[in-house]
Design an enzyme around this catalytic site. Structure first.
Site, PDB file in Angstrom:
ATOM      1  NE  ARG A  58      -6.259 -11.072   5.231  1.00  0.00           N
ATOM      2  CZ  ARG A  58      -5.435 -11.890   4.588  1.00  0.00           C
ATOM      3  NH1 ARG A  58      -5.434 -11.922   3.268  1.00  0.00           N
ATOM      4  NH2 ARG A  58      -4.614 -12.672   5.241  1.00  0.00           N
ATOM      5  CD  GLU A  79      -4.468 -18.185  -1.094  1.00  0.00           C
ATOM      6  OE1 GLU A  79      -4.208 -18.064   0.112  1.00  0.00           O
ATOM      7  OE2 GLU A  79      -4.155 -17.349  -1.937  1.00  0.00           O
ATOM      8  NE  ARG A 116      -6.084 -17.536   5.632  1.00  0.00           N
ATOM      9  CZ  ARG A 116      -5.348 -16.695   4.916  1.00  0.00           C
ATOM     10  NH1 ARG A 116      -5.033 -15.523   5.429  1.00  0.00           N
ATOM     11  NH2 ARG A 116      -4.946 -17.010   3.711  1.00  0.00           N
ATOM     12  CG  HIS A 161      -1.753 -14.677   8.465  1.00  0.00           C
ATOM     13  ND1 HIS A 161      -0.463 -14.722   7.980  1.00  0.00           N
ATOM     14  CD2 HIS A 161      -2.563 -14.575   7.374  1.00  0.00           C
ATOM     15  CE1 HIS A 161      -0.491 -14.649   6.649  1.00  0.00           C
ATOM     16  NE2 HIS A 161      -1.749 -14.539   6.266  1.00  0.00           N
ATOM     17  N   GLY A 218      -0.953 -15.089  -2.934  1.00  0.00           N
ATOM     18  CA  GLY A 218      -1.111 -14.286  -4.130  1.00  0.00           C
ATOM     19  C   GLY A 218      -2.082 -13.140  -3.967  1.00  0.00           C
ATOM     20  CB  ALA A 220      -0.930  -0.004   1.219  1.00  0.00           C
ATOM     21  CG  HIS A 254      -2.150 -18.789   7.545  1.00  0.00           C
ATOM     22  ND1 HIS A 254      -2.027 -20.136   7.292  1.00  0.00           N
ATOM     23  CD2 HIS A 254      -2.268 -18.185   6.344  1.00  0.00           C
ATOM     24  CE1 HIS A 254      -2.067 -20.332   5.977  1.00  0.00           C
ATOM     25  NE2 HIS A 254      -2.217 -19.164   5.384  1.00  0.00           N
TER      26      HIS A 254
HETATM   27  C1  SIN Z   1      -1.437 -17.751   2.214  1.00  0.00           C
HETATM   28  O1  SIN Z   1      -0.708 -17.808   1.253  1.00  0.00           O
HETATM   29  O2  SIN Z   1      -2.001 -18.719   2.689  1.00  0.00           O
HETATM   30  C2  SIN Z   1      -1.649 -16.425   2.860  1.00  0.00           C
HETATM   31  C3  SIN Z   1      -2.355 -15.531   1.944  1.00  0.00           C
HETATM   32  C4  SIN Z   1      -3.124 -14.510   2.693  1.00  0.00           C
HETATM   33  O3  SIN Z   1      -2.907 -14.329   3.889  1.00  0.00           O
HETATM   34  O4  SIN Z   1      -3.998 -13.890   2.095  1.00  0.00           O
END
Ligand code: SIN
Length: 528
Positions: free
Chosen positions: A375, A118, A281, A340, A52, A18, A233
């Site tokens: 997120r 993801e 997540r 995370h 990504g 940013a 995470h």
């Molecule tokens: C990941 O690669 O699992 C992390 C990506 C993220 O935090 O958006």
């Protein structure tokens, strides 16, 4: 006391995605811009991002901007700001195109950008670079462009405090380089300082993630929100109890077929969520925490042995595993959740404006409302790119409308602030304010932080960071104690259900007259 002074049109604090995007756009718009960064340029949290950038480029059958919006809202637990989601998702394709124009090289599949998937994504829409080194490649490109553009960068400088004139408008920044204090006078200060993962003993964040920007903004009179939603995470390499930055095992490994197992080899996510290992997540991290506690394990295992070409597709993860003596091609990877990402932060609009004139925020430090209570993976680099561009347009507009600054008085000496011992604070937050919180634990954490706190003028970089972490711990604990339900990343074992009737609202935090963070949203009337 002030040793030196300099001037600029825009001061950018932080050199991640940013901050550097904004600095480059500001320089292109003809502004005199100075970037202030604690370590070397580009050494903050962006460079550690693996998976990504989530973006809909229009060439994946079945995917659409609307689907990306829907996935972001589904992950966010009912607290997203719909305007922010729409703005950032729709701004993504152009921002990624311009990033590529600045030299970032994404991985390709034939003549198209390669895509991965993801947790929480309904399509393969995450573009990546260097296999699993997306953040490092973005930083490489932005740092090179910043150097080419001749932007002034102050490495090794710590932002201490926003300077305000009598009207409350921000007119500069007090900074520290070692023991050398200085002042940057500017009509616009952009906080792009990242998050506060260092509140916890174990985190994917580098040592720079100490919440400095949120602390500066709160002390300048801004509002923060959603601070209780600290995202853990799910899959961080587990090599035994360890403190500090821990190696990430990107979610893309699960996106491409790896499966979480318990100690008996049971694939336990299958019974937890319809998306199983690719659930959002918060769901996966909470399930691992619950399952390891129930089965008496230190960790879960991520079985990626069936994935072809692991070492070339995921070179960063492969190197971390090999360093720990694990071969992911033949052995499941031991993993555990770690702190995370801060889903909340300084409240801004989608142009990066805080409520304080002259003060802006973009990236992880900000709370635009994109993320809500959790997120969606890979929406963070996206937000940094999109808001990093938009904020410069706001700075230029506001500059045209603002009158001359009134501040002429000398800068006051730094105030005394509460500063807790960092290791004590991290232990208390990790034990009581991670995944699975309850009233008694949150009170115990507050007591522990209080007992480890002294009041004094912060000394040097460590003092500034510790003061920020102390304020953030108080604020996170206040918000987490107030939200008596479980939602997104905020899991209360004493209030396990989501309470949409009374608590479907963001909690806003400000400082009271004594400088203590207080929750100001009267959101919980009628809550149990
Ligand atoms: C990941 O690669 O699992 C992390 C990506 C993220 O935090 O958006």
């Amino acid at each position: 006391m002030t040793g030196w002074e300099a001037g600029a049109d825009l001061v950018v604090v932080g050199s991640g995605v940013a901050g550097l995007t904004a600095a480059l756009d500001a320089a292109a718009a003809g502004l005199r811009v100075v970037v202030v960064t604690k370590d070397g340029i580009g050494e903050g949290s962006t460079r550690w991002a693996q998976g990504g950038v989530a973006v809909v480029l229009g060439d994946v059958a079945g995917d659409s901007l609307g689907a990306h919006v829907a996935d972001t809202l589904a992950a966010g637990g009912g607290l997203n700001d719909a305007v922010a989601v729409d703005t950032v998702v729709r701004g993504g394709p152009g921002a990624v195109r311009r990033l590529r124009g600045r030299g970032a090289l994404f991985d390709h599949d034939g003549d198209r950008p390669a895509r991965t998937r993801e947790g929480g994504h309904s399509a393969f829409r995450v573009v990546h670079a260097g296999g699993d080194a997306t953040g490092a490649e973005i930083e490489r490109a932005l740092v090179a462009a910043t150097r080419d553009a001749g932007v002034t960068v102050l490495d090794g400088h710590v932002a201490v405090e926003a300077l305000r004139e009598v009207t409350g408008r921000v007119v500069g920044l007090a900074v520290l380089a070692g023991d050398d204090a200085g002042v940057l006078r500017a009509p616009a200060v952009l906080l792009a300082t990242g998050g506060y993962g260092q509140l916890y003993s174990s985190t994917t964040n580098p040592g720079t993630s100490t919440g400095d920007g949120v602390a500066i903004a709160l002390r300048a009179g801004a509002t923060a929100a959603d601070l209780e939603f600290v995202q853990f995470h799910p899959t961080v390499l587990w090599t035994g109890p360890a403190v500090g930055r821990r190696p990430l095992v990107t979610e893309a490994v699960r996106g491409e077929g790896a499966v979480l197992l318990d100690r008996t080899g049971h694939a336990f996510m299958a019974g937890v969520h319809p998306l199983a290992d690719l659930a959002p997540r918060d769901v996966v991290a909470a399930a691992i925490t619950r399952h390891t506690a129930e089965t008496g394990s230190d960790c879960a295992w991520l079985d990626a042995t069936a994935l072809p070409g692991f070492a070339t597709r995921f070179p960063t993860v492969f190197a971390s595993c090999r360093e720990a003596g694990i071969d992911p091609r033949t052995d499941p990877i031991p993993v555990n959740p770690a702190a995370h990402y801060a889903c909340g932060g300084v409240v801004t609009d989608t142009w990066g404006r805080t409520g304080v004139p002259g003060l802006y925020a973009a990236g992880e430090v900000a709370r635009t409302g994109l993320h809500g209570a959790n997120r969606l993976a890979s929406n963070s680099l996206l937000e940094g790119l999109v808001v990093g561009e938009r904020v410069v347009r706001a700075v230029c507009e506001d500059r045209a409308a603002a009158g001359p600054a009134l501040l002429t008085a000398p800068v006051e000496p730094a105030p005394a602030l509460p500063v807790a011992d960092r290791a004590t604070l991290q232990r208390a937050m990790s034990r009581h304010a991670a995944i699975g919180r309850d009233a008694a634990g949150l009170a115990a954490a507050s007591d522990a932080v209080e007992a480890a706190t002294t009041v004094g003028v912060p000394v040097g970089r460590a003092g500034v960071e510790d003061a920020a972490l102390t304020l953030l711990a108080q604020a996170v604990l206040a918000a987490a104690g107030t939200r008596r339900e479980s939602r997104g990343c905020h899991v209360r074992t004493d209030f396990p259900d989501r309470d949409d009737a009374h608590q479907a609202v963001s909690l806003r935090v400000r400082l009271d007259a004594a400088g203590r963070p207080v929750v100001v949203t009267d959101a919980l009337a009628g809550a149990a």
